[in-house]
Design a protein around this motif. Sequence first.
Motif, PDB file in Angstrom:
ATOM      1  N   GLY A 437       0.443  39.532  47.483  1.00  0.00           N
ATOM      2  CA  GLY A 437       1.810  39.406  46.980  1.00  0.00           C
ATOM      3  C   GLY A 437       2.023  40.201  45.718  1.00  0.00           C
ATOM      4  N   LEU A 438       1.357  41.354  45.614  1.00  0.00           N
ATOM      5  CA  LEU A 438       1.449  42.164  44.399  1.00  0.00           C
ATOM      6  C   LEU A 438       2.868  42.687  44.171  1.00  0.00           C
ATOM      7  CD1 LEU A 438      -0.243  43.366  42.084  1.00  0.00           C
ATOM      8  CD2 LEU A 438      -0.635  45.375  43.526  1.00  0.00           C
ATOM      9  N   ASP A 439       3.586  42.953  45.240  1.00  0.00           N
ATOM     10  CA  ASP A 439       4.956  43.457  45.087  1.00  0.00           C
ATOM     11  C   ASP A 439       5.854  42.463  44.368  1.00  0.00           C
ATOM     12  OD1 ASP A 439       4.252  45.772  46.416  1.00  0.00           O
ATOM     13  OD2 ASP A 439       4.817  44.980  48.378  1.00  0.00           O
ATOM     14  N   GLU A 440       5.549  41.181  44.491  1.00  0.00           N
ATOM     15  CA  GLU A 440       6.363  40.144  43.851  1.00  0.00           C
ATOM     16  C   GLU A 440       5.815  39.706  42.502  1.00  0.00           C
ATOM     17  OE1 GLU A 440       5.292  39.723  47.128  1.00  0.00           O
ATOM     18  OE2 GLU A 440       7.143  40.620  47.871  1.00  0.00           O
ATOM     19  N   TRP A 441       4.775  40.386  42.004  1.00  0.00           N
ATOM     20  CA  TRP A 441       4.201  39.965  40.722  1.00  0.00           C
ATOM     21  C   TRP A 441       5.199  40.217  39.601  1.00  0.00           C
ATOM     22  CZ3 TRP A 441       0.057  37.070  40.065  1.00  0.00           C
ATOM     23  CH2 TRP A 441      -0.397  36.852  38.768  1.00  0.00           C
ATOM     24  N   PRO A 442       5.420  39.218  38.727  1.00  0.00           N
ATOM     25  CA  PRO A 442       6.457  39.369  37.694  1.00  0.00           C
ATOM     26  C   PRO A 442       6.026  40.322  36.593  1.00  0.00           C
ATOM     27  CG  PRO A 442       5.287  37.303  37.401  1.00  0.00           C
ATOM     28  CD  PRO A 442       4.753  37.901  38.663  1.00  0.00           C
ATOM     29  N   ASN A 443       7.012  41.017  36.026  1.00  0.00           N
ATOM     30  CA  ASN A 443       6.725  41.819  34.843  1.00  0.00           C
ATOM     31  C   ASN A 443       6.921  40.955  33.601  1.00  0.00           C
ATOM     32  OD1 ASN A 443       9.521  41.734  34.233  1.00  0.00           O
ATOM     33  ND2 ASN A 443       9.884  43.586  35.460  1.00  0.00           N
ATOM     34  N   GLU A 444       6.814  41.566  32.433  1.00  0.00           N
ATOM     35  CA  GLU A 444       6.836  40.787  31.187  1.00  0.00           C
ATOM     36  C   GLU A 444       8.197  40.162  30.893  1.00  0.00           C
ATOM     37  OE1 GLU A 444       6.249  43.288  27.774  1.00  0.00           O
ATOM     38  OE2 GLU A 444       7.030  45.048  28.824  1.00  0.00           O
ATOM     39  N   TYR A 445       9.246  40.607  31.577  1.00  0.00           N
ATOM     40  CA  TYR A 445      10.582  40.082  31.304  1.00  0.00           C
ATOM     41  C   TYR A 445      11.024  39.038  32.330  1.00  0.00           C
ATOM     42  CZ  TYR A 445      10.540  44.333  28.499  1.00  0.00           C
ATOM     43  OH  TYR A 445      10.200  45.319  27.612  1.00  0.00           O
ATOM     44  N   GLN A 446      10.250  38.827  33.371  1.00  0.00           N
ATOM     45  CA  GLN A 446      10.619  37.873  34.415  1.00  0.00           C
ATOM     46  C   GLN A 446       9.900  36.545  34.164  1.00  0.00           C
ATOM     47  OE1 GLN A 446       9.392  40.371  37.748  1.00  0.00           O
ATOM     48  NE2 GLN A 446      11.519  40.776  38.277  1.00  0.00           N
ATOM     49  N   ARG A 447      10.602  35.600  33.595  1.00  0.00           N
ATOM     50  CA  ARG A 447       9.998  34.320  33.223  1.00  0.00           C
ATOM     51  C   ARG A 447       9.803  33.452  34.463  1.00  0.00           C
ATOM     52  NH1 ARG A 447       9.173  31.709  28.507  1.00  0.00           N
ATOM     53  NH2 ARG A 447      10.170  33.437  27.402  1.00  0.00           N
ATOM     54  N   GLN A 448       8.611  32.840  34.548  1.00  0.00           N
ATOM     55  CA  GLN A 448       8.251  31.987  35.679  1.00  0.00           C
ATOM     56  C   GLN A 448       8.231  30.515  35.248  1.00  0.00           C
ATOM     57  OE1 GLN A 448       7.551  33.570  38.872  1.00  0.00           O
ATOM     58  NE2 GLN A 448       8.572  35.111  37.596  1.00  0.00           N
ATOM     59  N   TYR A 449       8.550  29.646  36.182  1.00  0.00           N
ATOM     60  CA  TYR A 449       8.533  28.204  35.926  1.00  0.00           C
ATOM     61  C   TYR A 449       7.721  27.526  37.024  1.00  0.00           C
ATOM     62  CZ  TYR A 449      12.349  29.398  32.760  1.00  0.00           C
ATOM     63  OH  TYR A 449      13.101  29.955  31.753  1.00  0.00           O
ATOM     64  N   GLY A 450       7.338  26.297  36.767  1.00  0.00           N
ATOM     65  CA  GLY A 450       6.558  25.564  37.758  1.00  0.00           C
ATOM     66  C   GLY A 450       5.125  25.421  37.305  1.00  0.00           C
ATOM     67  N   THR A 451       4.188  25.657  38.219  1.00  0.00           N
ATOM     68  CA  THR A 451       2.785  25.394  37.933  1.00  0.00           C
ATOM     69  C   THR A 451       1.917  26.585  38.319  1.00  0.00           C
ATOM     70  OG1 THR A 451       2.461  24.394  40.118  1.00  0.00           O
ATOM     71  CG2 THR A 451       3.042  22.913  38.287  1.00  0.00           C
ATOM     72  N   ILE A 452       0.751  26.634  37.707  1.00  0.00           N
ATOM     73  CA  ILE A 452      -0.320  27.547  38.106  1.00  0.00           C
ATOM     74  C   ILE A 452      -1.389  26.671  38.752  1.00  0.00           C
ATOM     75  CG2 ILE A 452      -2.062  29.188  37.323  1.00  0.00           C
ATOM     76  CD1 ILE A 452      -0.230  29.851  34.975  1.00  0.00           C
ATOM     77  N   ASP A 453      -1.559  26.783  40.045  1.00  0.00           N
ATOM     78  CA  ASP A 453      -2.411  25.859  40.804  1.00  0.00           C
ATOM     79  C   ASP A 453      -3.750  26.511  41.122  1.00  0.00           C
ATOM     80  OD1 ASP A 453      -0.313  24.167  40.676  1.00  0.00           O
ATOM     81  OD2 ASP A 453       0.222  24.251  42.796  1.00  0.00           O
ATOM     82  N   LEU A 454      -4.831  25.781  40.774  1.00  0.00           N
ATOM     83  CA  LEU A 454      -6.192  26.244  41.036  1.00  0.00           C
ATOM     84  C   LEU A 454      -6.814  25.373  42.117  1.00  0.00           C
ATOM     85  CD1 LEU A 454      -5.544  27.190  38.038  1.00  0.00           C
ATOM     86  CD2 LEU A 454      -8.004  27.097  37.655  1.00  0.00           C
TER      87      LEU A 454
END
Length: 648
Positions: A437-454
């Motif tokens: 999913g590299l095409d959808e990887w956010p840049n420094e200006y695209q803020r993400q919300y939710g969780t980082i799941d391991l």
Amino acid sequence: MTTLKDNWSSDYQRTNNAGVPDPNGSIYWDFNALLGLFFPAVTGIMAGSNRSASLKDTQRSIPVGTLHATFSTTVMYLLSVFLFGALATREELLTDRLLCAAVAWPAPAVIYTGIILSTLGAALQSLTGAPRLLAAIANDDILPVLNYFKAYDGSEPHVATLFTTFICISCVIIGNLDLITPTITMFFLLCYAGVNLSCFLLDLLDAPSWRPRWKLHHWSLSLIGALLCIVIMFMISWTFTVVSLALASLIYYYVSLKGKAGDWGDGFKSAYFQLALRSLRSMGANQVHPKNWYPIPLIFCRPWGKLPENVPCHPKLADFANCMKKKGRGMSIFVSIIDGDYHECAEDAKTACRQLSTYIDYKRCEGVAEIIVAPSMANGFRSIVQTMGLGNLKPNIIVMRYPEIWRIENLTQIPSTFVSIINDCIIANKAVVIVKGLDEWPNEYQRQYGTIDLYWIVRDGGLMLLLSQLLLTKDSFESCKIQVFCIAEEDTEAEELKTDVKKFLYDLRMQAEVIVVTMKSWEAHADGRGGSKKDDTEVYKSAQGRIRTYLSQLQEAAQREGKPLMEGGKQVVVNEQKVDKFLYTMLKLNATILKYSRMAAVVLVSLPPPPLNHPAYCYMEYMDLLVENIPRILIVRGYRRDVVTIFT
């Protein structure tokens, strides 16, 4: 000469309340007379060097002429000190500015005439030497802002002469020598300090290109000369000194950014080189302690998938590389492999390396570019993983894009290359991060919300935990929270496992929510215990059917050729029950991720190693089943060593 003496003596002369000079003032006057009488001698020598282009043999004439001029002027100025001291009292030496005229023979007019002629001579000397020096600096492209003052060989520097004349007239209009003198003196002393400092660095660092003809030269003399210049500057005026040093630093910074004098070299670059060598030697080749571990990612730019020829790397790979470094600091190595013969593709590789370096600079990523020419991608990567880097400054994480298009393009080559790269990383003890999913990887200006799941399945030295913490330091992920999912088989002590993981995270000083997920084992599934096989999805059955079709084709080819079962020149052993077990495990893990992490900003999961002697095609089917319908996932394989420190 008189102006310098008057300026410095006015700073240091001390009087008592009655206006009588302090006896200690003579000490300062004597010091200023060595400086104030002697300084013009040195400036005159350097002014003569400005016209050295007219000499037949500069390398011979400049040292000889400089030494003779220094010796003769030193004798004359020291002799004048003793003569004036014998002819006048201390009070006269301190107060009479034209003492030399008062004691001149046969009349004071001799001194007045000498002063006028000396002033005119110095002015003409400056008006002939300074423009040439300015034009020479402009011709060397040291300061691009001075391009207007360039002069062609054999021509007079007319523009530089007009500019120098304008400066001289401006100084005359000011009409205050006490203001102008310290400024000019600072520039002279900075020039001398710079020359001495350059000689000191080149000699001390044993630069191979530094081969002075003067055999009596020693680095300590240059260092003493540079320090004396700085000390004298502070003794004259610390305010002017600070301003001058700040201005010189700004000019140096401007030259380092905009200057084009690449052939001149930089003494500080030699110092950086020696410092880097000593740092590498001090690091050694021993195992790095987790406290000192830094990720050094090797970014595989174009392993698969087609990009335009003018795009040297996937646009999002540099963004992801910065996410693996705290505050964007650290080294990344961007690598691309060109298939072909080195002799035929060497120039193409150089061009591609320049393009890749330009791309790295454009993306503001701290890193270097490397282009490898090899007969195949697998062979090229094997060379990279063995030789890239020095000592402990070697890439420790291999980063590449997941080959999502492997079914469409080059079906037979991509699986074998992918498996070969992973196996090489395992043998070389390199960590692996595969981005899907590299095409959808956010840049420094695209803020993400939710969780980082391991999804923590195997021990990886804490690499997944560390990567998740590094992601939180980025603006795009700073609003997310970490969730750690521990996969356990049914009938295990889930609460006990949860407690152990919480304690481990507490010792690591990492905040994360721990969730234990139970999953039915393959054995229970195969025996029909705890449920039936009705949960086998169409995706699972499709993958199973494709694998069996592929294996049957291999078996038919082997029977025709009378050889054992082969794939890519290697013998493979197929156990259909193990194939079904891997497919089922990937299916259940994928279902678990989709159940709990469908809305996660990013998912991290352990990378399963390729099963021994299984066809590469089968491994790609396993991986496809794992990442099915997950938009953004990092598949991580860690070290056989820890990369995080436990605090207890």
